[in-house]
Design a protein around this motif. Structure first.
Motif, PDB file in Angstrom:
ATOM      1  N   UNK C 306       0.828  -1.201   0.000  1.00  0.00           N
ATOM      2  CA  UNK C 306       0.000   0.000   0.000  1.00  0.00           C
ATOM      3  C   UNK C 306       0.864   1.253   0.000  1.00  0.00           C
ATOM      4  N   UNK C 307       2.099   1.117   0.473  1.00  0.00           N
ATOM      5  CA  UNK C 307       2.989   2.277   0.558  1.00  0.00           C
ATOM      6  C   UNK C 307       3.514   2.746  -0.778  1.00  0.00           C
ATOM      7  N   UNK C 308       3.424   1.883  -1.794  1.00  0.00           N
ATOM      8  CA  UNK C 308       4.011   2.263  -3.083  1.00  0.00           C
ATOM      9  C   UNK C 308       3.398   3.556  -3.613  1.00  0.00           C
ATOM     10  N   UNK C 309       2.069   3.627  -3.599  1.00  0.00           N
ATOM     11  CA  UNK C 309       1.417   4.828  -4.133  1.00  0.00           C
ATOM     12  C   UNK C 309       1.634   6.021  -3.206  1.00  0.00           C
ATOM     13  N   UNK C 310       1.891   5.759  -1.941  1.00  0.00           N
ATOM     14  CA  UNK C 310       2.181   6.858  -1.021  1.00  0.00           C
ATOM     15  C   UNK C 310       3.540   7.469  -1.363  1.00  0.00           C
ATOM     16  N   UNK C 311       4.516   6.610  -1.646  1.00  0.00           N
ATOM     17  CA  UNK C 311       5.839   7.119  -2.037  1.00  0.00           C
ATOM     18  C   UNK C 311       5.751   7.894  -3.341  1.00  0.00           C
ATOM     19  N   UNK C 312       4.959   7.384  -4.266  1.00  0.00           N
ATOM     20  CA  UNK C 312       4.770   8.081  -5.537  1.00  0.00           C
ATOM     21  C   UNK C 312       4.133   9.461  -5.304  1.00  0.00           C
ATOM     22  N   UNK C 313       3.158   9.506  -4.394  1.00  0.00           N
ATOM     23  CA  UNK C 313       2.513  10.781  -4.065  1.00  0.00           C
ATOM     24  C   UNK C 313       3.530  11.766  -3.496  1.00  0.00           C
ATOM     25  N   UNK C 314       4.418  11.262  -2.649  1.00  0.00           N
ATOM     26  CA  UNK C 314       5.417  12.145  -2.043  1.00  0.00           C
ATOM     27  C   UNK C 314       6.310  12.759  -3.116  1.00  0.00           C
TER      28      UNK C 314
END
Lengths: 327, 327, 327, 327
Positions: C306-314
């Motif tokens: 789930x963190x992948x898209x969070x890193x992309x957002x960052x």
């Protein structure tokens, strides 16, 4: 940017006719007792629904605290307040779309945002936004336990006799006109040393917040503009004791931008409400011609009445921000 | 913190009697033509050595640009200006160590910094710091090519007749007294839409900088405090054309915090120079008793004379910062 | 402070088990098309309810845009997103009050806030907060029309073969354990010159945001740690053309902190989910003794999914902030 | 912007071949003992003139403290450090003007600043700027009296055996090549609770500063990338006592972005020095053709040697900034 503050940081959002107006307040120390009820007295002062000079638009003005609070104490997380916007009457503003109201932000907002701004009720330029500032100010006062604020409306339309204020306001209402006013805010008990040198002087931080309030066009501290008309020998504040108390307070409690332990005193000038019932003239961009303008709805005869507590909130927020910084 | 600005960021350092006063200016677009000579005219206006009302302390006031410049153009790196402090006479201030000067920052600085502050000449609270602000303002004006600044000293000690200013100042000098003054700054040609809503209104950003200037105790825009004494029907600025020009300019060129395309007009109140030659009384912390005080040295009879260009610099810096932000 | 950004400024608020999580996004240019639906694809990627390695807690995760939007376009005012928290099961966390979960923020939060923090579900330290970051990232991408993001989960628990990921995750679930993972984000089409020298390098701004994401313990750009094990002659990226394209991309598209026109490439290390079903041991502050701990509820077997898209957002937020600043 | 920090604010200025490099440090508490000599040990560690792997360019590297200091104590005003640039040999760089050095900032700087940047020695992108950061770090350590820093170069070019480092470096020099390296910094004694939630986590603030250092391409805390390859049951740090000490320290002393009282541990990856004596190839913008490149001058065989103390300074500055904020 709609944020302000260093140690106590405010982020304001919402529009006059959007669903909600809100504010995020970051930096409140954990463990501060807080409830929605704590904010109601200052919100009631701002609402002024009963006052003869204020608009009868009555929002519920009850904040919902949706973050940063647990079991009646702040948690250290940002505290967010939401205010529902009710009593919206967008039809009041329909007539204004094509010709801007004089001395309002209609035209500057449209120019700045290429016409994409929200024009309903002034959008984010509305006095409605100050509901959040007042609530934040009430929280700021909780962080300043030793400080007492005294706020007075000292003039309406050039008249300094409070006994005549109701009469003046009734007359303005009758004539469909408005008047400006002057508000004085005093803060007693500010710790000596509060404030930062140069750019973050008490005056700078307080004035920054005060001039954000719609309608404020002047700010002065202590003797202010009157000091400019005096000599040094009459204006200097003679020091009375080792704590720095002075016999006079022409400096308004601030030297070199730093609180000196005497009362901090400021006055702000509110311009007359630009929305008046009297017929006006404006420019119609579609025809390229002057055009008559009649502003519908009911408006404050003198925004300084409701603005007094807003100015007080601004000073409280400035002092809380400066106090929370390290000395 | 001794920094200010978002897109054009100033960091001020130095003290009145330290080796140097300086400023780092970040955000100047690369390729801007710049030389030390460009800064001299405004610095000469501030120096005022020839004026009857200003102190004859003549610093060299010639900036050294030590970073951010190559072959006569800015490089995009921060531009740093250094001013050597010369003509230091610390003995002038020896008598002041133990009893603070009225209406000066001596006592607040000592309180804030636990006595570790640099008291010599007021340290970082000295008007000397404004030399850097004026130079930064001269750079800011280069970033505002379409804007013309007009700055006037409109009052000295309550007198608004410029023909009488020299006489007044000579009289103040003779009596060892000082007087306050009022300065008006107008900026013509400011792009409509400059400024941000609420917290970063043109008024807020400009006032923040203006109230950082030592001695300023009041700021008003447009009709300012006079507007507070009027009705809406007389104060509203009727719109004359599609560009937003108005028949009057009581709003001082700003609506909702955003420039409306008319001249931006502000006035600032300088208090009288607190350093006067007349004998005064203060409090002696060693004896716990009142104590007579005589301030040695020569001081400005009216700081508004030299302060005029400082106020102009503050407005230029505010407008440059706001203009460099995205619209 | 729960704010970040210069030209695009985020203010985050809420807690895992409070009524709402939200974010204020300031600096979005007026006129940007925006709807709540635009944000759903990235939110669905983060929710991961269907994935074998992610927690089945299914929030509605549908943002309400409550300010800054009118007729499908941003208005220039701050855009505020609210997410309702549903599916709250505070009883899951009751057992944790008196003995802190290993490698969680329970103990540091209590220490920092004197016990006044909201412990329910990790309060503001919960991964729940990233729902707002992902939505903000989706908006940031709208401000970067020429940029394509490609994000991959490259490793789970040390295994780099994607064909084995489902098997690994199923095994972790069976054993009640978790694993860390590595995510790679690439951004193609970043304008050469994006980024600021020194403190606001692309790496600095992106890493600042990335390390705010719960569970990220490492960030590298380009060849990263592998570059540290090479020689200059093998690591230098030879320039291929006048546009600055290079034959290799060991620098990850960034030189001197400034985008060089090649793909920006970064990798982040997520630690294993600290909440595991396996019995653990902790310290019981009441007894002063070690104490067994069993964490109830269901948790992600690998937060990197789930963190992948969070890193992309960052990364998107960092690039949008830097792009909106003046060049 | 060349500023960083909230409670301890740095403003960096200067260029490699300008007259001076300097830094303004604001927020140092008044009364802190300080002398130029205090800064020399860390500056000597950075200079590394005697080391086999470092460039023999020997600046005087002696800071002049030109503001904020009186009688050996800070005054509360900003402390400004100036370093004279000597030993300038601009002719070394003449050949580089028309074809950019691979993996250097030459091309990105020219693109960003429209060719107005100062190219001499890398201008403000030079490692020379870190002299100011190291001195600021030495001051930061004075504000962290209970904290001990331990910094080690753990790898050069993939070799982790310190006994072989001299041999490796001598070989690199002989071959005209360079190598990357890994530096580990540990801080013992950091007060539990230091750090802010989410955006200003210890990791975020430290990484922001670390990635500003030229040549750093990776940052990890605690087990870092190794944690991503583990299970939760092996990676979780079991709590040993009421003070929050843990039996392992895979989290590197930080949970939820807040220091947990254990040692803060980080590792950074320095890429190989891009300036190597070996012949390289680049692109000549004048001819539109590939072009051979030979970089004159002497350069560090491994910047991690001199970079170690720079990384340590960055962590010290991050911790001092966070510690000076209110808890």
């Amino acid at each position: 940017m709609n944020s302000f503050g260093t140690a106590l940081r405010l982020t304001l959002f919402g529009e006059s006719h959007g669903p909600q107006v809100g504010i995020v307040i970051d930096g409140i120390p954990a463990g501060t007792p807080l409830s929605e009820e704590d904010l109601l007295p200052d919100l009631a002062r701002r609402r002024g629904g009963s006052s003869i000079g204020s608009t009868p638009r009555t929002e519920q003005d009850r904040p919902a605290i949706v973050s940063g609070l647990l079991n009646g104490r702040t948690t250290g997380a940002p505290v967010t307040l939401l205010f529902a916007n009710s009593n919206l009457r967008p039809q009041d503003y329909d007539a204004l779309r094509n010709h801007c109201r004089p001395s309002h932000a209609d035209m500057t907002a449209a120019a700045k945002y290429g016409g994409y701004n929200d024009p309903r009720g002034g959008g984010m330029f509305s006095g409605r936004m100050t509901v959040a500032l007042v609530a934040a100010g009430a929280i700021a006062k909780k962080l300043l336990p030793g400080i007492t604020f005294t706020t007075r409306l000292t003039e309406i339309g050039g008249t300094a006799d409070p006994d005549r204020f109701d009469e003046l306001l009734a007359d303005l209402r009758r004539r469909g006109d408005s008047a400006g006013g002057i508000v004085e805010v005093a803060a007693q008990g500010v710790t000596r040393g509060t404030g930062e040198p140069f750019f973050d002087s008490v005056e700078s931080v307080a004035a920054h917040l005060l001039f954000a309030i719609p309608g404020i066009k002047g700010v002065e501290f202590g003797a202010g503009f009157a000091a400019a008309r005096r000599t040094g020998s009459t204006n200097n504040d003679r020091i009375a004791d080792a704590a720095g108390h002075t016999f006079t307070n022409n400096d308004g409690g601030i030297n070199g931008g730093i609180a000196n332990g005497n009362d901090i005193i400021l006055r702000v000038a509110f311009k007359p409400t630009p929305s008046i019932a009297l017929p006006q003239e404006t420019f119609d961009a579609r025809t390229g011609q002057p055009s008559p303008l009649v502003i519908q709805g009911r408006h404050d005869a003198c925004i300084a009445l409701r603005g007094a507590v807003v100015a007080e909130a601004a000073l409280a927020l400035a002092l809380a921000d400066l106090s929370l910084r390290r000395g």
